[in-house]
Design an enzyme around this catalytic site. Structure first.
Site, short mmCIF file in Angstrom:
data_model
loop_
_atom_site.label_atom_id
_atom_site.label_comp_id
_atom_site.label_asym_id
_atom_site.label_seq_id
_atom_site.Cartn_x
_atom_site.Cartn_y
_atom_site.Cartn_z
N SER A 670 55.53 -35.33 118.46
CA SER A 670 55.88 -36.67 118.89
C SER A 670 54.66 -37.46 118.59
CB SER A 670 56.48 -36.78 120.16
OG SER A 670 57.24 -37.91 120.46
N ASP A 743 66.73 -36.50 114.14
CA ASP A 743 65.87 -36.76 115.57
C ASP A 743 66.36 -38.04 116.22
OD1 ASP A 743 63.74 -37.98 116.87
OD2 ASP A 743 62.21 -36.94 115.65
N HIS A 777 64.77 -34.30 118.12
CA HIS A 777 63.45 -34.52 118.47
C HIS A 777 62.68 -33.20 118.85
CE1 HIS A 777 59.84 -37.28 118.86
NE2 HIS A 777 59.66 -36.76 119.78
#
Length: 810
Positions: A670, A743, A777
């Site tokens: 991330s 995601d 994610h």
């Protein structure tokens, strides 16, 4: 490659595309690592409200890709299965045991192995346990006798968990409130095979600086589909007789709570038309009070969709509505005084209200907060609570002790805590709470003191604690503090008289287990184990690790935990991977605090970078690469600061003597992936990088990201400089990009990695793009975890471990 999933029976389709993909079979990492990925995780525990029993819960945290491929819908920021009208789930439980804390006896729950189960929830009186059972056709609710391990299904019909939990315990522990699909629901909406016209969005001059949300409603047909699956009917089901009583009428309910006196019900329901630019938690909604039979009494709030939220702002109108504990039926909530905009300069940002039964009068304001409301905790003394606010500019927390029986303001109410939110060393901990026999929850008190527990960050690592805090003189009395060589965290009291505590105890050679410690006066007796979970892999005890501390060139102290490879020979040089996530701080003193620890058992799971220590690598884990400065402008020097932090880490590793500077890799997830790409674009410190689920082009997140509060148009140069996509032509060292196909995190859509790969490719760089099918994610499927670890090992083997270094040696 273009890939289309057509759900004919639902009339919905999703299009997934990428550039120049080739299909591959799932990879496996080396067998010794694959075995660990498959090993069960340490069980969870849940102590009964009365403290006499403890559930030992074995979880199954990795579904298979087959389970992930079950058709689901992506609407209103949610993901749910149309076949079962249930939220998509990523983890389940595979077994439950009751541990009798008095005599150590154990009873197994009789859970059919062919089904998947949700987390067990104690009844308020601690005598029953409810668990949701997930089948191929529906969600069921079962109630178990924890003493015998036997259970039975409580209700028939299709339970609706799209917006709600599958059940709520009534305060009398005799009933469950369950949201069902309405009995008269028709067939789902069908899509016409030929479009009736275009999809249109229009703006009418209103400012709307929203983050880039995923899975939104896109069309009128989407709205019809969401409405079909979101509508539910509450029913009260007696767990003994199975008698069922309907409460209210079918609607789009998203919250349900019974008043402490059991005479009223608070519900939230979403309102149509549903927004196409915000997720369901920001839809237009209303809050209603019903009587105990589900009859409407009054609307507490009728709120529009929050489509004009300022950056880091809050919606107007009542927020955080809930019941006052230890009162018969009084509602408490907060409202913004600054228009919901943190940029507005005001003396007070929030006001707190209360409204007592019969809810016919106007609400009474009882306190104003200088900064944004940050939460509250009810105390055991009726009418007393702790209320906190947060100053986003200073990153500062304040907590007051309030008494609803008195007139108070921010000047006269006792200020209990006044501290930096970033100051981990002086974090007082969180109140320890208990559930009362009627389901109310309050902080546990002892006289005029409350119990606090916390992680206990210190310069030598984490030392979790349990302490008594006196609300009058603010003095602290330590009840328990973990030793420096063993990590031991407070889990809860093991009886109502608080004569003993349960802890989770581990160290680098001792796998995690739960222990009981008897409290005698001011002393805590030696722990004795009440669980005996085995070491999943004996080789893990061979892993050596140590806390490293060092300084950035501007003097800011940094830290990270260095994991040595198994069977490391002291003095030898090995390839090293730095794993980091850059965090933002306002003060250099707090930025440099140690937030990691080296006294825990090494148990990598899922896609952990720590698996590499089993493959000849050292890993500097959770290396601090802070970005320090005023929140509004800290990112102006983001690149320079993460570069200085990375260089300081490598210098320390060289000082330790474990690495050649030419064989260091970097990785992150991330925002850590964003950091990784920037380090490869702006420095030559790293031989290669692995970036997972990152955002690389900040023009695609134009209304802020992470702690950035300026829009792209307010800070064009900063957004441009911080976007590694802008500097992709400078990335010459190899970069592996991994991303979940679906995601769901704002801003990190897969296109970020696809475009980054294309840019590197266009300038002759070395890159590989791996899109994990159906993943979010984070990566959940077993096959995805195996693939992620295998890809990471292969990449670093090729470009770090086996890289040619000075002198032509490997």
């Amino acid at each position: 490659m273009k890939r289309m999933l057509l759900l004919l029976e639902l009339g919905l389709f999703f299009l997934f595309s990428a550039n120049a993909f080739c299909d591959e079979k799932y990879r496996l990492p080396p067998p010794e690592i694959a075995k660990l990925i498959d090993a069960p995780s340490t069980p969870m525990v849940s102590i009964s409200p009365r403290g006499d029993h403890m559930l030992i819960i074995q979880t199954r945290d990795m579904p298979t890709i087959t389970e992930l491929a079950k058709p689901f819908l992506r609407l209103a920021g949610l993901r749910f299965y149309p076949d079962t009208n249930a939220k998509q789930r990523m983890s389940f439980i595979s077994g439950v045991k009751t541990l009798f804390l008095g005599n150590g006896g154990v009873t197994d729950f009789q859970l059919p192995a062919s089904s998947s189960w949700g987390l067990p929830i104690w009844s308020p009186d601690g005598k029953k346990v409810a668990i949701s059972k997930i089948t191929e056709k529906c969600t069921e609710v079962w109630v178990f006798n924890p003493l015998e391990g036997t259970g039975e299904k409580i209700a028939t019909g299709t339970i609706n968990t799209v917006l709600l939990s599958p059940y709520h315990w009534d305060r009398d522990s005799k009933n469950l409130i369950i949201p069902f699909v309405p009995n008269n629901r028709s067939d789902p909406p069908k899509v016409e095979p030929v479009p009736n016209g275009p999809m249109v969005r229009e703006t009418t001059g209103k400012i709307s600086k929203l983050r880039t949300y995923e899975d939104l409603i896109q069309s009128d047909h989407d709205e019809e589909v969401f409405a079909y699956y979101a509508i539910s009917q509450f029913k009260k089901v007696n767990i003994e007789t199975k008698e069922t009583i309907e409460l209210g009428k079918p609607d789009f309910y998203s919250y349900f709570s019974i008043s402490p006196d059991k005479n009223f019900i608070l519900v939230q329901k979403l309102k149509r038309p549903f927004s196409k630019i915000v997720p369901s938690e920001l839809f237009a909604n209303s809050w209603e009070i019903w009587d105990s039979k589900g009859n409407f009494i009054r609307t507490i709030a009728d709120l529009p969709a929050a489509e004009q939220l300022p950056i880091e702002g809050v919606p107007l109108g009542p927020r955080d509505i809930g019941w006052q504990q230890l009162a018969s039926a009084t509602l408490i909530w907060t409202e913004a005084l600054d228009g919901g905009d943190p940029n507005n300069v005001v003396d007070f940002r929030e006001k707190l209200f209360k409204l007592q039964e019969p809810f016919t009068a106007s609400p009474t304001e009882f306190f104003k907060l200088p900064q944004r409301f940050a939460g509250l905790d009810w105390l055991e003394q009726p009418g007393q609570l702790l209320v906190s606010d947060f100053d986003r500019d200073k990153k500062w927390l304040q907590t007051w002790l309030l008494d609803l029986n008195q007139q108070q303001n921010a000047s006269t109410a006792p200020l209990i805590f006044d501290r930096s939110a970033d100051d981990s060393y002086n974090n007082p901990g969180e109140p320890v709470k208990k559930e009362l026999p009627d389901g109310q929850e309050v902080a546990i008190a002892s006289g005029n003191s409350i119990f606090l527990s916390g992680n206990g960050a210190t310069p030598v690592g984490q030392r979790p604690f349990l302490r008594l805090f006196n609300l009058s003189d603010k003095s602290t009395k330590e009840i328990f503090r973990a030793a420096t060589d063993t990590y031991e965290a407070f889990e809860g009291f093991s009886d109502e008289q608080r004569r003993a505590i349960i802890t989770l105890r581990e160290n680098p050679t001792l796998p995690p287990n739960y222990y009981n410690r008897t409290l005698v006066g001011n002393n805590v007796e030696e722990p004795f184990a009440i669980t005996h979970f085995s070491d999943p892999a004996p080789e893990l005890t061979k892993i050596k690790k140590e806390l490293l501390t060092y300084k950035r060139k501007d003097g800011i102290p940094l830290s990270g935990t260095l994991y040595y490879p198994i069977d490391y020979t002291p003095g030898s040089k090995v390839p090293v991977i730095i794993w980091a996530y850059p965090r933002e701080y306002t003060n250099p003193k707090t930025a440099g605090q140690v937030r990691t620890t080296s006294n825990r058992f090494t148990r990598p799971e899922g896609c952990s970078i720590l698996f590499l220590v089993l493959h000849g690598y050292a890993v500097l884990y959770q290396a601090e690469l802070p970005v320090v400065g005023p929140p509004k402008t800290a990112n102006d020097t983001f690149v320079e600061q993460i570069t200085d932090g990375a260089k300081a880490a490598i210098d320390k590793l060289m000082e330790v003597g474990i690495c050649d500077p030419e064989r260091v890799g970097v990785s992150g997830h991330s925002y850590g992936a964003f950091m990784t790409a920037n380090l490869l674009a702006h420095t030559d410190l790293f031989a290669a990088g692995v970036a997972r689920s990152g955002a690389y082009n900040r023009t695609l997140t134009p209304f802020g990201f992470q702690g950035e509060r300026r829009s792209y148009w307010d800070a064009v140069d900063v957004y441009t400089k911080l976007s590694p996509f802008t500097h992709a032509n400078k990335i010459k060292n190899p970069l592996l990009l991994i991303h979940g196909e679906l995601d769901d995190n704002p801003g990190t859509f897969p296109m970020q990695s696809e475009r980054m790969f294309s840019a590197i490719q266009g300038y002759g760089g070395i890159a590989r793009l791996v899109i994990l099918p159906l993943e979010r994610h984070g990566y959940y499927a077993r096959e995805s975890a195996m693939q992620c670890v295998a890809e990471t090992i292969a990449w670093f083997d090729m470009y770090v471990k086996n890289r040619k270094i000075a002198g032509g040696k490997n």
